[in-house]
Motif scaffolding. Structure first.
Motif, PDB file in Angstrom:
ATOM      1  N   PHE A 202      -2.392   2.296  -9.088  1.00 42.83           N
ATOM      2  CA  PHE A 202      -1.971   2.514 -10.475  1.00 42.83           C
ATOM      3  C   PHE A 202      -3.227   2.442 -11.441  1.00 42.83           C
ATOM      4  CE2 PHE A 202      -0.042   1.299 -14.634  1.00 42.83           C
ATOM      5  CZ  PHE A 202       0.780   2.109 -14.500  1.00 42.83           C
ATOM      6  N   GLU A 203      -3.672   3.550 -11.292  1.00 47.90           N
ATOM      7  CA  GLU A 203      -5.049   4.066 -12.165  1.00 47.90           C
ATOM      8  C   GLU A 203      -4.879   5.532 -12.473  1.00 47.90           C
ATOM      9  OE1 GLU A 203      -8.493   5.260 -13.571  1.00 47.90           O
ATOM     10  OE2 GLU A 203      -8.071   5.689 -11.313  1.00 47.90           O
ATOM     11  N   ALA A 204      -5.032   5.742 -13.915  1.00 45.60           N
ATOM     12  CA  ALA A 204      -4.730   7.148 -14.131  1.00 45.60           C
ATOM     13  C   ALA A 204      -5.779   8.021 -13.540  1.00 45.60           C
ATOM     14  CB  ALA A 204      -5.110   7.186 -15.812  1.00 45.60           C
ATOM     15  N   LEU A 380      -3.661   9.160 -18.633  1.00 42.81           N
ATOM     16  CA  LEU A 380      -3.448  10.719 -18.307  1.00 42.81           C
ATOM     17  C   LEU A 380      -2.343  11.167 -19.061  1.00 42.81           C
ATOM     18  CD1 LEU A 380      -0.812  11.390 -16.547  1.00 42.81           C
ATOM     19  CD2 LEU A 380      -2.409  10.272 -14.758  1.00 42.81           C
ATOM     20  N   ALA A 381      -2.473  12.578 -19.401  1.00 47.67           N
ATOM     21  CA  ALA A 381      -1.420  13.319 -19.889  1.00 47.67           C
ATOM     22  C   ALA A 381      -1.464  14.799 -19.542  1.00 47.67           C
ATOM     23  CB  ALA A 381      -1.398  13.211 -21.573  1.00 47.67           C
ATOM     24  N   PHE A 382      -0.162  15.242 -19.480  1.00 46.50           N
ATOM     25  CA  PHE A 382      -0.164  16.620 -18.897  1.00 46.50           C
ATOM     26  C   PHE A 382       1.150  17.301 -19.269  1.00 46.50           C
ATOM     27  CE2 PHE A 382       2.163  14.171 -15.614  1.00 46.50           C
ATOM     28  CZ  PHE A 382       3.350  14.880 -15.275  1.00 46.50           C
ATOM     29  N   ARG A 383       1.258  18.766 -19.487  1.00 41.38           N
ATOM     30  CA  ARG A 383       2.343  19.265 -20.107  1.00 41.38           C
ATOM     31  C   ARG A 383       3.016  20.113 -18.768  1.00 41.38           C
ATOM     32  NH1 ARG A 383       1.576  22.863 -25.192  1.00 41.38           N
ATOM     33  NH2 ARG A 383       0.502  24.233 -23.385  1.00 41.38           N
ATOM     34  N   ARG A 384       4.099  20.285 -18.575  1.00 43.51           N
ATOM     35  CA  ARG A 384       4.775  21.148 -17.679  1.00 43.51           C
ATOM     36  C   ARG A 384       5.024  22.439 -18.304  1.00 43.51           C
ATOM     37  NH1 ARG A 384       9.459  19.930 -13.463  1.00 43.51           N
ATOM     38  NH2 ARG A 384       9.800  21.845 -12.512  1.00 43.51           N
ATOM     39  N   GLY A 385       4.228  23.485 -18.024  1.00 42.55           N
ATOM     40  CA  GLY A 385       4.368  24.733 -18.400  1.00 42.55           C
ATOM     41  C   GLY A 385       4.262  24.740 -19.986  1.00 42.55           C
ATOM     42  N   CYS A 391       3.967  14.745 -20.331  1.00 41.50           N
ATOM     43  CA  CYS A 391       4.233  13.296 -19.991  1.00 41.50           C
ATOM     44  C   CYS A 391       2.808  12.424 -20.082  1.00 41.50           C
ATOM     45  CB  CYS A 391       4.352  13.278 -18.269  1.00 41.50           C
ATOM     46  SG  CYS A 391       4.380  11.584 -17.435  1.00 41.50           S
ATOM     47  N   ALA A 392       2.967  11.288 -20.794  1.00 37.55           N
ATOM     48  CA  ALA A 392       1.822  10.258 -20.950  1.00 37.55           C
ATOM     49  C   ALA A 392       2.024   9.240 -20.220  1.00 37.55           C
ATOM     50  CB  ALA A 392       1.448  10.327 -22.387  1.00 37.55           C
ATOM     51  N   LEU A 393       0.894   8.640 -19.603  1.00 37.37           N
ATOM     52  CA  LEU A 393       0.681   7.529 -18.706  1.00 37.37           C
ATOM     53  C   LEU A 393      -0.465   6.570 -19.250  1.00 37.37           C
ATOM     54  CD1 LEU A 393       1.704   5.565 -16.163  1.00 37.37           C
ATOM     55  CD2 LEU A 393       0.130   6.977 -14.945  1.00 37.37           C
ATOM     56  N   ASN A 394      -0.255   5.294 -19.222  1.00 39.33           N
ATOM     57  CA  ASN A 394      -1.023   4.521 -19.860  1.00 39.33           C
ATOM     58  C   ASN A 394      -1.129   3.296 -18.704  1.00 39.33           C
ATOM     59  OD1 ASN A 394      -2.914   2.816 -21.094  1.00 39.33           O
ATOM     60  ND2 ASN A 394      -1.660   2.028 -22.709  1.00 39.33           N
ATOM     61  N   THR A 395      -2.363   3.474 -17.984  1.00 43.54           N
ATOM     62  CA  THR A 395      -2.938   2.479 -16.799  1.00 43.54           C
ATOM     63  C   THR A 395      -3.649   1.165 -17.694  1.00 43.54           C
ATOM     64  OG1 THR A 395      -4.561   3.475 -16.030  1.00 43.54           O
ATOM     65  CG2 THR A 395      -2.147   4.073 -15.232  1.00 43.54           C
ATOM     66  N   SER A 396      -4.198   1.414 -18.742  1.00 46.49           N
ATOM     67  CA  SER A 396      -5.114   0.638 -19.229  1.00 46.49           C
ATOM     68  C   SER A 396      -4.677  -0.621 -19.896  1.00 46.49           C
ATOM     69  CB  SER A 396      -5.917   1.464 -20.558  1.00 46.49           C
ATOM     70  OG  SER A 396      -4.995   1.374 -21.791  1.00 46.49           O
ATOM     71  N   GLU A 397      -5.426  -1.543 -20.354  1.00 44.60           N
ATOM     72  CA  GLU A 397      -4.876  -3.017 -21.022  1.00 44.60           C
ATOM     73  C   GLU A 397      -4.683  -2.683 -22.552  1.00 44.60           C
ATOM     74  OE1 GLU A 397      -7.433  -5.838 -19.979  1.00 44.60           O
ATOM     75  OE2 GLU A 397      -7.176  -5.591 -17.631  1.00 44.60           O
ATOM     76  N   ASN A 398      -4.876  -1.522 -23.045  1.00 44.80           N
ATOM     77  CA  ASN A 398      -4.714  -1.301 -24.670  1.00 44.80           C
ATOM     78  C   ASN A 398      -3.539  -0.561 -24.716  1.00 44.80           C
ATOM     79  OD1 ASN A 398      -7.026  -3.088 -25.120  1.00 44.80           O
ATOM     80  ND2 ASN A 398      -8.083  -1.146 -24.389  1.00 44.80           N
ATOM     81  N   GLN A 399      -2.997  -0.587 -25.955  1.00 45.72           N
ATOM     82  CA  GLN A 399      -2.076   0.489 -26.417  1.00 45.72           C
ATOM     83  C   GLN A 399      -2.744   1.431 -27.066  1.00 45.72           C
ATOM     84  OE1 GLN A 399       0.265  -2.166 -29.227  1.00 45.72           O
ATOM     85  NE2 GLN A 399      -0.710  -0.664 -31.016  1.00 45.72           N
ATOM     86  N   VAL A 400      -2.071   2.722 -26.810  1.00 49.00           N
ATOM     87  CA  VAL A 400      -3.026   4.125 -27.068  1.00 49.00           C
ATOM     88  C   VAL A 400      -2.114   5.025 -27.958  1.00 49.00           C
ATOM     89  CG1 VAL A 400      -4.332   3.896 -24.999  1.00 49.00           C
ATOM     90  CG2 VAL A 400      -2.269   5.058 -24.751  1.00 49.00           C
ATOM     91  N   PRO A 401      -2.824   5.789 -28.462  1.00 48.31           N
ATOM     92  CA  PRO A 401      -1.877   6.805 -29.257  1.00 48.31           C
ATOM     93  C   PRO A 401      -1.242   7.963 -28.285  1.00 48.31           C
ATOM     94  CG  PRO A 401      -4.173   6.871 -30.254  1.00 48.31           C
ATOM     95  CD  PRO A 401      -3.938   6.001 -28.936  1.00 48.31           C
ATOM     96  N   LEU A 402       0.182   8.428 -28.573  1.00 49.19           N
ATOM     97  CA  LEU A 402       0.642   9.617 -27.793  1.00 49.19           C
ATOM     98  C   LEU A 402       0.151  10.838 -28.313  1.00 49.19           C
ATOM     99  CD1 LEU A 402       4.367   8.064 -28.021  1.00 49.19           C
ATOM    100  CD2 LEU A 402       2.953   8.332 -26.072  1.00 49.19           C
ATOM    101  N   PRO A 403       0.161  11.544 -27.188  1.00 47.19           N
ATOM    102  CA  PRO A 403      -0.010  13.104 -27.512  1.00 47.19           C
ATOM    103  C   PRO A 403       0.948  13.685 -28.630  1.00 47.19           C
ATOM    104  CG  PRO A 403       0.125  12.880 -25.044  1.00 47.19           C
ATOM    105  CD  PRO A 403       0.613  11.627 -25.844  1.00 47.19           C
ATOM    106  N   PRO A 404       0.451  14.755 -29.429  1.00 52.19           N
ATOM    107  CA  PRO A 404       1.353  15.367 -30.262  1.00 52.19           C
ATOM    108  C   PRO A 404       2.670  15.980 -29.502  1.00 52.19           C
ATOM    109  CG  PRO A 404      -0.612  16.329 -30.530  1.00 52.19           C
ATOM    110  CD  PRO A 404      -0.722  15.415 -29.181  1.00 52.19           C
TER     111      PRO A 404
END
Length: 430
Positions: A202-204, A380-385, A391-404
């Motif tokens: 479980f590591e981005a 990590l973050a990716f867009r399908r098409g 989809c955004a995934l946070n495997t870190s220990e901190n909260q992070v901003p979401l993609p637009p």
């Protein structure tokens, strides 16, 4: 038989049923018992089809059926008659619920270049298609476990074409195989089922690398990816990701990643409940062993509705009453509720309609390319098409901003609009 490739993707109406299907892998012995002997059976599974319809899966993926004395080569057909009748009742009932049925079939790579072996495989496949089976995953092996430089070459396209030609009237059947990295038979069938994600931490960065590598391989070989995150040969995600609340949070996050990917997705039964492995001490080996146990359906005591018998083939933990299907259906925060929302969005997108909550899902899962975004460390973050789900995934220990994008669903509540640790989210790009 038609060979489906990504070039078919633009005309979605022409695609086979399995193109983006969610398969639900079932070990029949551990799913539901109908006759009170403490062992799951086909009739028990048939009695629980309403649950599978409810959660929104597309196909049952049954393991072990073709090795229970039922098949074209059974010595005494009378011994298999009752099982075969139950199987045909199951496939008919599944189709009535708009569910497909797929099987595992063993095949020896060493033999399959021989016409007689090809004919035998075709005979086996036709035996099961005549009884309502919609697809197969070939478990390819080499006799004697020969590996390395002395191993026989894998299957080639000529061999697969010969088998497909004999099944020419079965063009909509799924034929896939479980592939290993560097396996020479890769790319022969419609779908390459790969368990690389089931072996990724479980590591981005590692997760992104695994996904990218598999998508690249499938494009190279002209096959559809088949994603597996757990199975009989690998521990359940909850246990593998740390166990307890942490493991469950990470497993829920990975479900959003998995179901956002293009291709065939395999969910192991019990994953939708966030079940862990049942760990026992093996005194002989001095090690802890993980095991799968019967599904917990309802009630407050083992075996939780799995069987009318107070005992089952394997003991179910006394503290699983909060993990039962019944308990999780009543909780909006449960792992089961999250899976239901994810699968509802996917089905709504496929139907070109809004999801139950009124979300416009059209187009979210239509395209098959994956575009990676820049992301903070541990994410990590990716867009399908183009314009598809993000989809955004946070495997870190901190909260992070979401993609637009407009948030659609998250595995944990957002904190001031940000993604907390060990969680994932879907967003709409529109």
């Amino acid at each position: 038989m038609r060979r489906w490739t990504e070039q078919d993707a633009p005309d979605r109406e022409r695609l086979p049923w399995w193109w983006d299907a969610t398969h639900y892998a079932i070990d029949i012995r551990l799913f539901a018992d109908s006759d009170g002997d403490g062992i799951g059976d086909l009739d028990g599974l048939r009695n629980r089809l309403g649950y599978l319809e409810l959660i929104g899966i597309d196909a049952l993926w049954l393991t072990g059926v073709a090795m229970t004395g039922v098949g074209p080569n059974v010595g005494d057909p009378r011994q298999a008659a009752a099982i075969l009748e139950s199987f045909e009742l199951l496939t008919a009932a599944a189709h009535d619920c708009d569910l497909r049925v797929t099987l595992d079939i063993g095949a020896d790579i060493s033999d399959l270049r021989q016409p007689r072996a090809q004919q035998e495989l075709v005979r086996t496949l036709r035996f099961w298609t005549d009884r309502g089976v919609d697809g197969f995953r070939l478990a390819l092996s080499r006799r004697g476990g020969i590996t390395g430089e002395h191993a026989p070459n894998g299957l080639d396209l000529e061999t697969s074409r010969a088998i497909r030609a004999a099944l020419a009237d079965e063009s909509d059947r799924l034929i896939g195989s479980l592939v290993e990295e560097q396996q020479s038979s890769r790319g022969v069938w419609d779908v390459d089922f790969n368990r690389s994600l089931a072996e990724t931490e479980f590591e981005a960065g590692s997760i992104r690398e695994t996904i990218s590598k598999e998508l690249t391989a499938c494009r190279e070989f002209g096959t559809r990816p088949g994603w597996i995150v757990s199975g009989r040969s690998t521990p359940r995600q909850v246990t593998r990701y740390g166990g307890g609340a942490l493991g469950r949070a990470r497993a829920q996050a990975m479900s959003l990643v998995l179901l956002a990917l293009p291709g065939v997705v395999c969910v192991d039964s019990g994953e939708e409940l966030g079940l862990p492995e049942v760990v026992e001490d093996d005194n002989r080996a001095g090690e802890l062993l993980g095991a799968r146990v019967p599904m917990p359906w309802e009630g407050e005591k083992p075996p939780y509705g799995f069987s009318d018998s107070p005992t089952s083939c394997l003991p179910v933990p006394e503290d699983w009453w909060q993990l039962t299907v019944e308990a999780q259906l009543e909780s909006a925060e449960s792992t089961l509720s999250l899976y239901r929302q994810e699968l509802e969005l996917k089905r709504a997108a496929r139907a070109g309609s809004g999801a139950e909550e009124g979300i416009d899902a059209e187009g979210l899962f239509d395209e098959d390319t994956v575009e990676w975004y820049g992301a903070p460390s541990g994410c990590l973050a990716f867009r399908r098409g183009v314009g598809g789900v993000i989809c955004a995934l946070n495997t870190s220990e901190n909260q992070v901003p979401l993609p637009p994008g407009e948030p659609l669903l998250s595995s944990a509540p957002l904190v001031d609009g940000q993604l907390p640790p060990n969680s994932a989210a879907w967003l709409s790009a529109n």
